[in-house]
Design a protein around this motif. Structure first.
Motif, PDB file in Angstrom:
ATOM      1  N   MET A  19       6.918   7.546 -11.713  1.00 38.06           N
ATOM      2  CA  MET A  19       6.309   7.579 -10.379  1.00 38.06           C
ATOM      3  C   MET A  19       7.297   7.103  -9.309  1.00 38.06           C
ATOM      4  SD  MET A  19       3.535   9.030 -10.905  1.00 38.06           S
ATOM      5  CE  MET A  19       2.964   9.577 -12.504  1.00 38.06           C
ATOM      6  N   LYS A  20       8.159   6.143  -9.655  1.00 36.89           N
ATOM      7  CA  LYS A  20       9.212   5.717  -8.725  1.00 36.89           C
ATOM      8  C   LYS A  20      10.181   6.870  -8.480  1.00 36.89           C
ATOM      9  CE  LYS A  20       9.100   0.813  -9.338  1.00 36.89           C
ATOM     10  NZ  LYS A  20       9.666  -0.444  -9.520  1.00 36.89           N
ATOM     11  N   THR A  21      10.529   7.590  -9.549  1.00 37.85           N
ATOM     12  CA  THR A  21      11.457   8.711  -9.443  1.00 37.85           C
ATOM     13  C   THR A  21      10.931   9.796  -8.508  1.00 37.85           C
ATOM     14  OG1 THR A  21      12.330   8.305 -11.658  1.00 37.85           O
ATOM     15  CG2 THR A  21      12.672  10.507 -10.773  1.00 37.85           C
ATOM     16  N   ILE A  22       9.612  10.054  -8.556  1.00 35.08           N
ATOM     17  CA  ILE A  22       9.068  11.119  -7.687  1.00 35.08           C
ATOM     18  C   ILE A  22       8.735  10.615  -6.292  1.00 35.08           C
ATOM     19  CG2 ILE A  22       8.232  12.497  -9.632  1.00 35.08           C
ATOM     20  CD1 ILE A  22       5.365  11.595  -8.867  1.00 35.08           C
ATOM     21  N   GLY A  23       8.897   9.291  -6.066  1.00 33.50           N
ATOM     22  CA  GLY A  23       8.773   8.783  -4.706  1.00 33.50           C
ATOM     23  C   GLY A  23       7.479   8.080  -4.347  1.00 33.50           C
ATOM     24  N   LEU A  24       6.653   7.734  -5.337  1.00 32.56           N
ATOM     25  CA  LEU A  24       5.447   6.967  -5.013  1.00 32.56           C
ATOM     26  C   LEU A  24       5.830   5.529  -4.670  1.00 32.56           C
ATOM     27  CD1 LEU A  24       2.562   7.903  -7.483  1.00 32.56           C
ATOM     28  CD2 LEU A  24       2.909   8.665  -5.166  1.00 32.56           C
ATOM     29  N   SER A  25       5.099   4.935  -3.740  1.00 35.39           N
ATOM     30  CA  SER A  25       5.374   3.548  -3.335  1.00 35.39           C
ATOM     31  C   SER A  25       4.956   2.595  -4.454  1.00 35.39           C
ATOM     32  CB  SER A  25       4.601   3.219  -2.058  1.00 35.39           C
ATOM     33  OG  SER A  25       3.207   3.157  -2.337  1.00 35.39           O
ATOM     34  N   ASP A  26       5.570   1.406  -4.434  1.00 33.17           N
ATOM     35  CA  ASP A  26       5.214   0.382  -5.426  1.00 33.17           C
ATOM     36  C   ASP A  26       3.724   0.059  -5.357  1.00 33.17           C
ATOM     37  OD1 ASP A  26       7.802   0.238  -6.344  1.00 33.17           O
ATOM     38  OD2 ASP A  26       8.332  -1.532  -5.168  1.00 33.17           O
ATOM     39  N   GLU A  27       3.175   0.053  -4.151  1.00 25.09           N
ATOM     40  CA  GLU A  27       1.744  -0.236  -3.964  1.00 25.09           C
ATOM     41  C   GLU A  27       0.883   0.823  -4.664  1.00 25.09           C
ATOM     42  OE1 GLU A  27      -1.601  -0.551  -0.406  1.00 25.09           O
ATOM     43  OE2 GLU A  27       0.517  -0.326   0.136  1.00 25.09           O
ATOM     44  N   MET A  28       1.230   2.089  -4.478  1.00 26.55           N
ATOM     45  CA  MET A  28       0.464   3.175  -5.120  1.00 26.55           C
ATOM     46  C   MET A  28       0.601   3.116  -6.646  1.00 26.55           C
ATOM     47  SD  MET A  28      -1.144   4.865  -2.803  1.00 26.55           S
ATOM     48  CE  MET A  28      -1.597   6.360  -3.639  1.00 26.55           C
ATOM     49  N   ILE A  29       1.793   2.809  -7.112  1.00 20.65           N
ATOM     50  CA  ILE A  29       2.028   2.706  -8.562  1.00 20.65           C
ATOM     51  C   ILE A  29       1.186   1.570  -9.135  1.00 20.65           C
ATOM     52  CG2 ILE A  29       3.751   2.121 -10.312  1.00 20.65           C
ATOM     53  CD1 ILE A  29       5.817   3.591  -8.470  1.00 20.65           C
ATOM     54  N   GLU A  30       1.191   0.435  -8.476  1.00 16.34           N
ATOM     55  CA  GLU A  30       0.424  -0.723  -8.940  1.00 16.34           C
ATOM     56  C   GLU A  30      -1.066  -0.400  -8.992  1.00 16.34           C
ATOM     57  OE1 GLU A  30       0.363  -4.198 -10.771  1.00 16.34           O
ATOM     58  OE2 GLU A  30       2.203  -3.253 -10.101  1.00 16.34           O
ATOM     59  N   LYS A  31      -1.565   0.286  -7.955  1.00 10.90           N
ATOM     60  CA  LYS A  31      -2.987   0.661  -7.906  1.00 10.90           C
ATOM     61  C   LYS A  31      -3.352   1.628  -9.027  1.00 10.90           C
ATOM     62  CE  LYS A  31      -4.099   0.325  -2.981  1.00 10.90           C
ATOM     63  NZ  LYS A  31      -4.391   1.111  -1.780  1.00 10.90           N
TER      64      LYS A  31
END
Length: 127
Positions: A19-31
């Motif tokens: 998800m980091k690789t495709i550009g999602l924010s840390d907040e979105m990943i955590e959620k």
């Protein structure tokens, strides 16, 4: 084998790095990392409607196998691609990301997404 049915996420591999690789924010990943998303697939011949519900986020994609369609990606961005059906696998490439969704058996759906050298795998079970 028909893809039609409702499936709940059972396990996933490499969620956060992918998800980091495709550009999602840390907040979105955590959620999103602990939410057991539900995928509902409606198949009518070569026409598909796929609804993925992850918490409050609902993503709906409709497509016909072999025809160009605009599909929503995990980032929310839309991209055009042609979904192919090869045996028990649905395959599509969107913006350099290869996605394969496979009916492993009557109750198990495995999706593998690859971008560069990064691979994300999710396994869902029929509800």
């Amino acid at each position: 084998m028909s893809f039609s049915g409702k499936y709940q996420l059972e396990s996933q591999e490499n969620f956060e790095p992918f998800m980091k690789t495709i550009g999602l924010s840390d907040e979105m990943i955590e959620k999103g990392k602990d939410i057991k998303s539900i995928s509902e697939i409606e198949q009518n011949g070569d026409h598909f409607k796929v609804t993925v519900t992850t918490g409050a986020k609902v993503m709906v994609n409709t497509f016909t196998v072999g025809q160009e369609s605009e599909l929503e990606m995990l980032t929310g961005e839309k991209a055009k691609g042609v979904v192919r059906l090869e045996g028990n696998k649905l395959k599509v490439t969107l913006k350099g990301m290869d996605s394969v969704t496979e009916m492993v058996d009557a109750n198990t759906l495995v999706t593998t997404a690859t971008l560069g050298g990064m691979v994300y795998k999710r396994t869902s079970k029929r509800m």
